[in-house]
Design an enzyme around this catalytic site. Structure first.
Site, short mmCIF file in Angstrom:
data_model
loop_
_atom_site.label_atom_id
_atom_site.label_comp_id
_atom_site.label_asym_id
_atom_site.label_seq_id
_atom_site.Cartn_x
_atom_site.Cartn_y
_atom_site.Cartn_z
N LEU A 1 3.33 -6.72 -6.72
CA LEU A 1 2.54 -5.82 -5.88
C LEU A 1 3.24 -4.47 -5.80
O LEU A 1 4.46 -4.40 -5.66
CB LEU A 1 2.37 -6.38 -4.47
CG LEU A 1 1.22 -7.35 -4.20
CD1 LEU A 1 1.29 -7.87 -2.77
CD2 LEU A 1 -0.13 -6.71 -4.47
N ASP A 2 2.47 -3.39 -5.85
CA ASP A 2 3.03 -2.06 -5.65
C ASP A 2 3.63 -1.96 -4.25
O ASP A 2 3.18 -2.65 -3.32
CB ASP A 2 1.96 -0.99 -5.82
CG ASP A 2 1.47 -0.87 -7.26
OD1 ASP A 2 2.25 -1.19 -8.17
OD2 ASP A 2 0.31 -0.45 -7.46
#
Length: 314
Positions: A37-38
């Site tokens: 995930l960013d």
């Protein structure tokens, strides 16, 4: 300790940050994650503990998100973390116009990853090339979007839409925001992202880092069983003697196993690339593969997860 943790990743943490924090909290060296995930994104980040890190490759790949897309804005990263490239108000944009564009982003589509992404071009990550000022565009990739559902719409100079997105592996939600803005000729960027489902784990069952720490201090934390997210795989049950042989790396003939395949799926056994392998008492032993040989169909070990203690495992 082995099994999985369904972590609710906070904003501002990289996936690596989360792994490092879990490693410290549990005092455990072998920790890994599925589905990066960013940093700005939140939600489900599956964490593998101990020997379960060897099972990450076998987890289901489908994912689901709640995404907020802001129109009239373009950035270098296709989200609000990047430098601003365009800010042009779009007060006349309507929900009907946006909804009319959504079908072109469903199904099997071609998608160009964002310039700031982990995709490799000529052996180097795109985000490293972008930071060096090198204008390199990744090749389009085939991804699948199962559904795009409108959750909310907020009009204004820079209108926003909330979407529920279900998709296959390799899909960039930032790219959907960018491409939808291009299709509407307004520009668009990802303003917020929450992952609600990943690798068989649901947001409703997730733990925050604070909740994890509280459970560890209270001595109540229990990892999710290693085979819990593997229900998408068919299963094989082995008698005690055959279980021992298989865990020692030996191949077994198919007639020495008891197959459990979902009855609703009438598929060739070889269509399943991997199988759960259990002792007859239910103890999870690992992952196997079926191959053809001169003496018939064989069950071959891929990952022997736990070959000890199945005599008294219930």
């Amino acid at each position: 300790m082995q099994g999985f943790l369904n972590l609710n990743k906070p904003a501002g943490f990289t996936s690596h940050d989360c792994v490092a924090r879990v490693r410290r909290l549990l005092k455990l060296k072998r920790v890994g994650h599925a589905g990066t995930l960013d940093p700005a994104a939140t939600g489900v980040l599956p964490i593998a503990l101990g020997r379960a890190t060897r099972l990450l490759q076998f987890l289901p790949q489908d994912k689901a998100y709640r995404a907020t897309i802001r129109f009239g804005i373009c950035t270098t990263t296709d989200d609000l973390e990047g430098d601003l490239l365009l800010a042009h108000p779009a007060p006349d944009l309507t929900l009907d116009q946006v909804a009319a564009c959504l079908p072109q982003f469903q199904g099997v589509i071609q998608q160009v990853p964002p310039n700031y992404s982990a995709v490799q071009v000529q052996g180097e990550r795109l985000y490293n090339l972008a930071r060096k000022g090198k204008a390199v565009v990744a090749q389009a990739r085939t991804v699948e979007i199962f559904s795009l559902t409108v959750l909310d719409w907020r009009s204004g100079d820079f209108p926003e839409i909330d979407l529920a997105i279900a998709c296959g592996p390799g899909t960039y939600i930032r790219a959907i925001a960018r491409d939808l803005g291009q299709a509407l000729q307004t520009g668009g960027t990802l303003a917020a992202l929450l992952r609600t489902l990943s690798s068989g784990f649901d947001l409703a069952d997730s733990l925050t880092l604070e909740e994890l720490e509280t459970q560890i201090q209270a001595g109540t934390f229990q990892p999710i069983p290693a085979d819990a997210p593997l229900s998408h795989l068919p299963a094989v049950a082995l008698l005690d003697s055959n279980a021992r042989r298989w865990c020692q790396g030996q191949k077994l003939r198919l007639d020495q196993t008891s197959l459990r395949v979902r009855a609703a799926e009438e598929r060739n056994l070889y269509d399943y690339p991997s199988w759960q392998v259990h002792h007859e008492n239910g103890h999870f032993l690992g992952i196997g593969q079926l191959i053809e040989s001169e003496i018939g169909t064989l069950l071959v070990p891929q990952v022997v997860f736990d070959g000890a203690g199945f005599d008294d495992a219930g």
